[in-house]
Design an enzyme around this catalytic site. Structure first.
Site, mmCIF file in Angstrom:
data_model
loop_
_atom_site.group_PDB
_atom_site.id
_atom_site.type_symbol
_atom_site.label_atom_id
_atom_site.label_comp_id
_atom_site.label_asym_id
_atom_site.label_seq_id
_atom_site.Cartn_x
_atom_site.Cartn_y
_atom_site.Cartn_z
ATOM 1 N N CYS A 84 0.781 -0.938 -0.026
ATOM 2 C CA CYS A 84 -0.716 -0.348 -0.324
ATOM 3 C C CYS A 84 0.662 1.466 0.071
ATOM 4 O O CYS A 84 0.743 1.858 -1.060
ATOM 5 C CB CYS A 84 -0.758 0.307 1.505
ATOM 6 S SG CYS A 84 -1.929 -1.211 0.863
ATOM 7 N N HIS A 142 -3.016 8.010 3.925
ATOM 8 C CA HIS A 142 -1.705 6.831 4.303
ATOM 9 C C HIS A 142 -0.909 7.181 4.095
ATOM 10 O O HIS A 142 -0.095 6.866 3.576
ATOM 11 C CB HIS A 142 -2.029 5.569 3.855
ATOM 12 C CG HIS A 142 -1.436 4.387 4.012
ATOM 13 N ND1 HIS A 142 -1.621 2.625 3.325
ATOM 14 C CD2 HIS A 142 -1.057 3.815 5.330
ATOM 15 C CE1 HIS A 142 -0.529 2.378 4.200
ATOM 16 N NE2 HIS A 142 -0.613 2.852 5.679
HETATM 17 CA CA CA Z 1 -3.467 -2.512 -1.087
#
Ligand code: CA
Length: 502
Positions: A84, A142
């Site tokens: 990610c 994030h």
């Molecule tokens: Ca991911």
């Protein structure tokens, strides 16, 4: 008095021009009609073969399939990292994240002024906002939870979603307690920190009253309808990333699928596709669909047992080798399409390798954005996709994870890699005759090995070491956590890997 005369003179001049039907428009007004809206839709941990347009016969994704049929499918579409956080850093800046030392997930650390996308970097929103784009991020951020790193400080006018690396999908799970400990008493690893906090809306608490994927889609549909200025929207779904949670009626739709985990996972993808349908409908209703450039892709491959995620085997990466976390194709090659009726052909499949890095470069080129600061590693894809150019967009694409413990280089014809989570030696593949990486020819092709190593070493000479597993007290604690989770990870993080490959 002189100044008054000047202003007065301008007022008279403007009035005269208006009377004669001549108007003096500013830059943003003259180009707003032609510069496209940019909509980047990112899925999270979506398996390569888990959409209709990439071959699934099980999951129903009619909206994505329609976009693919009326746009361009990027058959060799890659992200820059197999999980990610670093993948998103590359995508949002258009620069390889190893350029700025980001080779691990940022933690949810709202008081840590070191933990986030470095301020030396510009997001695509920071490049398009100054030239008149209305900018939004909806969904998973994030990229840093402390104030300097939040969306509002990184070029976004609008934010609805969550700062953490993951989030639960149901409103009744929300708590203001940080879930630093998982059910078994271990400290949680980055993606779940902050995953049950209330949603955010522009640095305030945001409403959260329905299934998360639907809530994000509804907000995105409202965002694209607003205003007449061009917009850039980064719609970053956390679907179909764990936790596995979906509306019952959608789970029922896949009741013929086993095991249960895959059934729920497919329902999550189905909901995302329906949400994309809501956004497309809003674009149509507001007359904006034809001049909106849509990108759809996943931030990394689907989780697959062979990649080490032993309890997460619900995704299907089709024939691609391994999955999330891996530098084999299953980790980095993703479902990827572009759709733009005003500027792209319909029903085209494009074969040359392209990157998520190309999104920022394409958006900045089309939007006439701010190109100051670091140069971008991606390219404007439009001339390659509309037939103006027949050559490959990239001579080579590169990967580096964990300070070079893992690395890969891909040219249109070949790929060489070394996995970051294994002691296996490097492998080399002919990507034209062996796209699924089954026939390692590294011993048979020493000159090609040398050539690819040289490409990687040249590229890597402009990178810097990972900045986020070292330097401060907090990170030392993180290292202790890593020790518990993965002895090998700590060993590699502490040991500087020789940064020249052979
Ligand atoms: Ca991911």
């Amino acid at each position: 008095m002189k100044q008054f005369t000047h202003i007065f003179g301008e007022v008279i001049l403007t009035s005269i021009l208006t009377i004669f039907g001549i108007t003096t428009l500013g830059h943003a007004e003259t180009t707003a009609a032609t510069r496209p809206n940019i909509l980047i839709i990112l899925a999270d941990d979506l398996g390569y073969a888990d959409t209709g347009f990439t071959g699934s016969k099980v999951v129903q994704t009619p909206n994505l399939d329609r976009l693919a049929a009326n746009g361009v499918v990027l058959k060799n579409g890659y992200v820059t990292h197999p999980y990610c956080g670093p993948s998103r850093s590359g995508l949002i800046t258009g620069r390889y994240q190893a350029r700025f030392g980001n080779e691990t997930n940022f933690t949810y650390s709202p008081y840590d002024l070191h933990q986030g996308l470095p301020l030396t970097e510009k997001t695509f929103a920071e490049r398009l906002k100054p030239v008149g784009y209305r900018t939004g991020i909806i969904g998973k951020w994030h990229l840093g939870a402390s104030f300097p790193f939040r969306p509002s400080q990184r070029g976004f006018d609008h934010f609805y979603g969550f700062l953490s690396g993951g989030h639960s999908y149901w409103p009744d799970s929300v708590t203001t307690q940080l879930d630093l400990y998982s059910a078994n008493g271990n400290l949680n690893y980055s993606v779940n920190e902050g995953g049950k906090l209330p949603l955010s809306r522009n640095d305030q608490v945001g409403a959260f009253e329905e299934y998360l994927t639907t809530a994000l889609s509804r907000d995105a549909a409202a965002f694209v309808k607003q205003g007449s200025e061009p917009f850039l929207l980064y719609l970053a779904y956390n679907a179909p990333h764990s936790p596995l949670e979906a509306p019952n009626e959608l789970i029922q739709k896949y009741r013929h699928v086993e095991p249960w985990a895959r059934r729920v996972y497919l329902a999550m993808i189905d909901s995302m596709d329906q949400g994309i349908g809501m956004v497309l409908e809003a674009l149509k209703e507001s007359g904006k669909l034809d001049n909106t450039l849509i990108f759809f892709l996943s931030d990394n491959g689907g989780v697959a047992p062979k990649a080490g995620y032993v309890n997460e085997d619900w995704a299907d990466n089709g024939p691609l080798r391994k999955g999330k976390g891996s530098l084999f194709e299953g980790g980095c090659r993703v479902p990827y399409l572009m759709h733009w009726p005003n500027g792209l052909p319909r029903g085209k499949v494009y074969e040359f390798p392209v990157s998520s890095l190309d999104i920022a470069a394409t958006a900045v080129a089309l939007g006439e954005g701010d190109s100051s600061g670091h140069s971008l590693d991606g390219v404007n894809l439009i001339p390659f996709l509309d037939g103006s150019r027949a050559d490959a967009p990239h001579a080579a694409l590169f990967w580096r994870i964990r300070d070079g413990a893992g690395w890969a280089v891909r040219t249109p014809a070949a790929k060489m890699l070394k996995e970051g989570y294994s002691s296996n030696p490097p492998e080399l593949f002919n990507m034209l005759s062996d796209p699924y990486e089954s026939d390692n020819m590294i011993d048979a092709r020493p000159e090609l090995r040398q050539q690819l190593a040289q490409l990687w070493n040249t590229w890597n000479s402009k990178n810097q070491s990972n900045l986020f597993l070292q330097s401060n007290e907090y990170q030392k604690k993180r290292l202790e956590l890593y020790r518990q989770l993965d002895e090998q990870l700590k060993a590699d993080a502490l040991k500087r890997i020789p940064l020249v490959i052979e």
